[in-house]
Design a protein around this motif. Structure first.
Motif, PDB file in Angstrom:
ATOM      1  N   MET A   1      -4.608  -0.712  -7.504  1.00 51.44           N
ATOM      2  CA  MET A   1      -4.727  -2.175  -7.301  1.00 51.44           C
ATOM      3  C   MET A   1      -5.835  -2.791  -8.141  1.00 51.44           C
ATOM      4  SD  MET A   1      -4.108  -2.934  -3.298  1.00 51.44           S
ATOM      5  CE  MET A   1      -5.131  -1.675  -2.643  1.00 51.44           C
ATOM      6  N   LYS A   2      -6.812  -1.934  -8.521  1.00 49.50           N
ATOM      7  CA  LYS A   2      -7.956  -2.460  -9.278  1.00 49.50           C
ATOM      8  C   LYS A   2      -7.775  -2.269 -10.784  1.00 49.50           C
ATOM      9  CE  LYS A   2      -9.511  -3.168  -5.175  1.00 49.50           C
ATOM     10  NZ  LYS A   2      -9.099  -4.401  -4.514  1.00 49.50           N
TER      11      LYS A   2
ATOM     12  N   PHE B   1      -5.274   2.364  -3.659  1.00 52.10           N
ATOM     13  CA  PHE B   1      -6.390   1.419  -3.788  1.00 52.10           C
ATOM     14  C   PHE B   1      -6.870   1.347  -5.235  1.00 52.10           C
ATOM     15  CE2 PHE B   1      -6.461   1.305   0.757  1.00 52.10           C
ATOM     16  CZ  PHE B   1      -7.020   0.069   1.058  1.00 52.10           C
TER      17      PHE B   1
ATOM     18  N   GLY C   1      -6.962  -8.133  -7.285  1.00 58.33           N
ATOM     19  CA  GLY C   1      -6.687  -6.697  -7.147  1.00 58.33           C
ATOM     20  C   GLY C   1      -6.233  -6.313  -5.752  1.00 58.33           C
ATOM     21  N   GLN C   2      -5.318  -7.100  -5.194  1.00 57.47           N
ATOM     22  CA  GLN C   2      -4.849  -6.836  -3.831  1.00 57.47           C
ATOM     23  C   GLN C   2      -3.316  -6.785  -3.794  1.00 57.47           C
ATOM     24  OE1 GLN C   2      -6.845 -10.268  -1.961  1.00 57.47           O
ATOM     25  NE2 GLN C   2      -8.240  -8.821  -0.993  1.00 57.47           N
ATOM     26  N   ILE C   3      -2.797  -6.473  -2.600  1.00 61.75           N
ATOM     27  CA  ILE C   3      -1.365  -6.627  -2.338  1.00 61.75           C
ATOM     28  C   ILE C   3      -1.234  -7.735  -1.307  1.00 61.75           C
ATOM     29  CG2 ILE C   3      -0.781  -4.247  -2.883  1.00 61.75           C
ATOM     30  CD1 ILE C   3      -0.620  -5.107   0.708  1.00 61.75           C
ATOM     31  N   PRO C   4      -0.101  -8.440  -1.180  1.00 60.45           N
ATOM     32  CA  PRO C   4       1.135  -8.201  -1.914  1.00 60.45           C
ATOM     33  C   PRO C   4       1.217  -9.077  -3.179  1.00 60.45           C
ATOM     34  CG  PRO C   4       1.533  -9.817  -0.189  1.00 60.45           C
ATOM     35  CD  PRO C   4       0.071  -9.430  -0.101  1.00 60.45           C
TER      36      PRO C   4
ATOM     37  N   GLU D   1      -0.717 -13.963  -3.325  1.00 62.33           N
ATOM     38  CA  GLU D   1      -1.009 -14.702  -2.090  1.00 62.33           C
ATOM     39  C   GLU D   1       0.242 -14.725  -1.196  1.00 62.33           C
ATOM     40  OE1 GLU D   1      -3.648 -15.808  -0.508  1.00 62.33           O
ATOM     41  OE2 GLU D   1      -5.017 -15.265  -2.116  1.00 62.33           O
ATOM     42  N   SER D   2       0.103 -14.064  -0.055  1.00 62.15           N
ATOM     43  CA  SER D   2       1.258 -13.933   0.840  1.00 62.15           C
ATOM     44  C   SER D   2       1.837 -15.293   1.250  1.00 62.15           C
ATOM     45  CB  SER D   2       0.888 -13.107   2.075  1.00 62.15           C
ATOM     46  OG  SER D   2      -0.181 -13.700   2.781  1.00 62.15           O
TER      47      SER D   2
ATOM     48  N   ARG E   1       4.546  -9.710   5.905  1.00 60.42           N
ATOM     49  CA  ARG E   1       5.010 -11.115   5.952  1.00 60.42           C
ATOM     50  C   ARG E   1       6.120 -11.352   4.943  1.00 60.42           C
ATOM     51  NH1 ARG E   1      -1.140 -13.583   5.601  1.00 60.42           N
ATOM     52  NH2 ARG E   1      -1.689 -12.730   7.629  1.00 60.42           N
TER      53      ARG E   1
ATOM     54  N   ALA F   1      -0.608  -5.061   7.317  1.00 69.41           N
ATOM     55  CA  ALA F   1      -0.853  -5.397   5.910  1.00 69.41           C
ATOM     56  C   ALA F   1       0.056  -6.571   5.529  1.00 69.41           C
ATOM     57  CB  ALA F   1      -0.597  -4.179   5.029  1.00 69.41           C
ATOM     58  N   ARG F   2      -0.394  -7.338   4.563  1.00 67.08           N
ATOM     59  CA  ARG F   2       0.272  -8.618   4.319  1.00 67.08           C
ATOM     60  C   ARG F   2       1.606  -8.510   3.587  1.00 67.08           C
ATOM     61  NH1 ARG F   2      -5.184  -9.368   4.570  1.00 67.08           N
ATOM     62  NH2 ARG F   2      -5.996 -11.231   5.579  1.00 67.08           N
TER      63      ARG F   2
ATOM     64  N   PHE G   1       0.845  -1.206   0.000  1.00 70.58           N
ATOM     65  CA  PHE G   1       0.000   0.000   0.000  1.00 70.58           C
ATOM     66  C   PHE G   1       0.875   1.248   0.000  1.00 70.58           C
ATOM     67  CE2 PHE G   1      -3.163  -2.565   2.634  1.00 70.58           C
ATOM     68  CZ  PHE G   1      -4.159  -2.575   1.672  1.00 70.58           C
TER      69      PHE G   1
HETATM   70  N1  LIG Z   1      -5.128 -14.026   0.989  1.00 69.59           N
HETATM   71  C1  LIG Z   1      -4.443 -12.852   0.504  1.00 69.59           C
HETATM   72  C2  LIG Z   1      -5.148 -11.639   1.091  1.00 69.59           C
HETATM   73  C3  LIG Z   1      -4.595 -10.367   0.463  1.00 69.59           C
HETATM   74  C4  LIG Z   1      -5.279  -9.142   1.076  1.00 69.59           C
HETATM   75  O1  LIG Z   1      -6.359  -9.222   1.693  1.00 69.59           O
HETATM   76  N2  LIG Z   1      -4.620  -7.994   0.896  1.00 69.59           N
HETATM   77  C5  LIG Z   1      -5.151  -6.765   1.440  1.00 69.59           C
HETATM   78  C6  LIG Z   1      -4.051  -6.030   2.193  1.00 69.59           C
HETATM   79  S1  LIG Z   1      -3.482  -6.932   3.585  1.00 69.59           S
HETATM   80  C7  LIG Z   1      -5.610  -5.865   0.313  1.00 69.59           C
HETATM   81  O2  LIG Z   1      -4.965  -5.771  -0.711  1.00 69.59           O
HETATM   82  N3  LIG Z   1      -6.729  -5.178   0.529  1.00 69.59           N
HETATM   83  C8  LIG Z   1      -7.252  -4.237  -0.398  1.00 69.59           C
HETATM   84  C9  LIG Z   1      -8.410  -4.759  -1.171  1.00 69.59           C
HETATM   85  O3  LIG Z   1      -8.787  -5.933  -1.015  1.00 69.59           O
HETATM   86  O4  LIG Z   1      -8.954  -3.974  -1.948  1.00 69.59           O
HETATM   87  C10 LIG Z   1      -2.965 -12.904   0.904  1.00 69.59           C
HETATM   88  O5  LIG Z   1      -2.656 -13.524   1.930  1.00 69.59           O
HETATM   89  O6  LIG Z   1      -2.116 -12.346   0.185  1.00 69.59           O
END
Ligand SMILES: N[C@@H](CCC(=O)N[C@@H](CS)C(=O)NCC(=O)O)C(=O)O
Length: 215
Positions: A45-46, A42, A57-60, A71-72, A23, A19-20, A8
């Motif tokens: 990411m999308k 944000f 559409g997420q991190i990391p 997937e972390s 890890r 935030a992941r 982020f």
């Molecule tokens: N299972 C996924 C979960 C990833 C996740 O939830 N990432 C969050 C940040 S910790 C994120 O990007 N959230 C923003 C969103 O979903 O729009 C992993 O472990 O990488």
């Protein structure tokens, strides 16, 4: 080749390291590998460009040459599999450490995330007061079971492993909820993880990103 991870650009946790990407940073620090970070908003990411790397559409994410991962847990496993320090050499001990990685993400994290989401996003719902104790109980069941298994050991299976790294990051999500208070051995376990030099470096780096974003 130096990998690039995503994080982020301004973490909603305000630099608490929940935030992941934390890890992944911690795993890379444990195995002494340098890495680059690409920061995303944000909306970034999308965008299709990021969704090509991360379908949800997420991190990391993690890019290294022609390898792209999301997937972390998969990323931490990849790092642990390629570099010494996070998985035991003995085949059975390695399999047990991997089992703890799965346990952290698929048995312990879900009730904690469910509880966290309800606390953050469902407070205004008419059923919130009734639901919250149910979710808290589910978390407590897992904490009790984990605490019984850990006993007074330092780590889940003798040596610190990627299983502990993921478990500590999962437990940290309980933060200020107070739910960890009844489990002093788990609080001490989290504190042992946080005391590791690699953890401290990773934490400082993600905090620096947040601090710079609010200047
Ligand atoms: N299972 C996924 C979960 C990833 C996740 O939830 N990432 C969050 C940040 S910790 C994120 O990007 N959230 C923003 C969103 O979903 O729009 C992993 O472990 O990488």
């Amino acid at each position: 080749m130096i990998p690039t991870i995503t994080a982020f650009e301004r973490s909603p946790d305000r630099g608490r390291g929940l935030a992941r990407d934390m890890r992944v940073r911690w795993a890379l620090e444990e195995v002494n590998r340098p890495y680059d970070v690409r920061l995303l908003s944000f909306s970034d990411m999308k965008e299709p460009a990021h969704r090509r790397l991360h379908p949800f559409g997420q991190i990391p994410t993690y890019e290294e040459g022609d390898l792209a991962l999301f997937e972390s847990g998969a990323i931490v496993f990849h790092i642990a599999d390629r570099h010494a320090g996070l998985l035991p050499v003995d085949t059975n001990a390695r399999a047990r450490a991997i089992a703890w990685m799965f346990a952290a993400l698929s048995t312990v994290e879900p009730p904690i995330v469910e509880f966290g989401m309800a606390s953050l996003f469902e407070r205004d719902k008419p059923w919130h007061e009734e639901r919250l104790p149910v979710l808290e109980d589910r978390v407590r069941v897992r904490l009790g079971e984990l605490s019984s298994r850990l006993g007074d050991a330092d780590w889940l299976d003798v040596e610190f492993s990627a299983g502990d790294l993921l478990m500590v990051t999962v437990l940290r999500r309980l933060g200020a909820s107070g739910l960890m208070e009844g489990y002093p051995s788990l609080s001490a376990y989290v504190a042992r993880g946080e005391a590791r030099p690699a953890y401290k470096r990773a934490f400082a780096d993600q905090l620096a990103v947040f601090t710079a974003s609010v200047k």
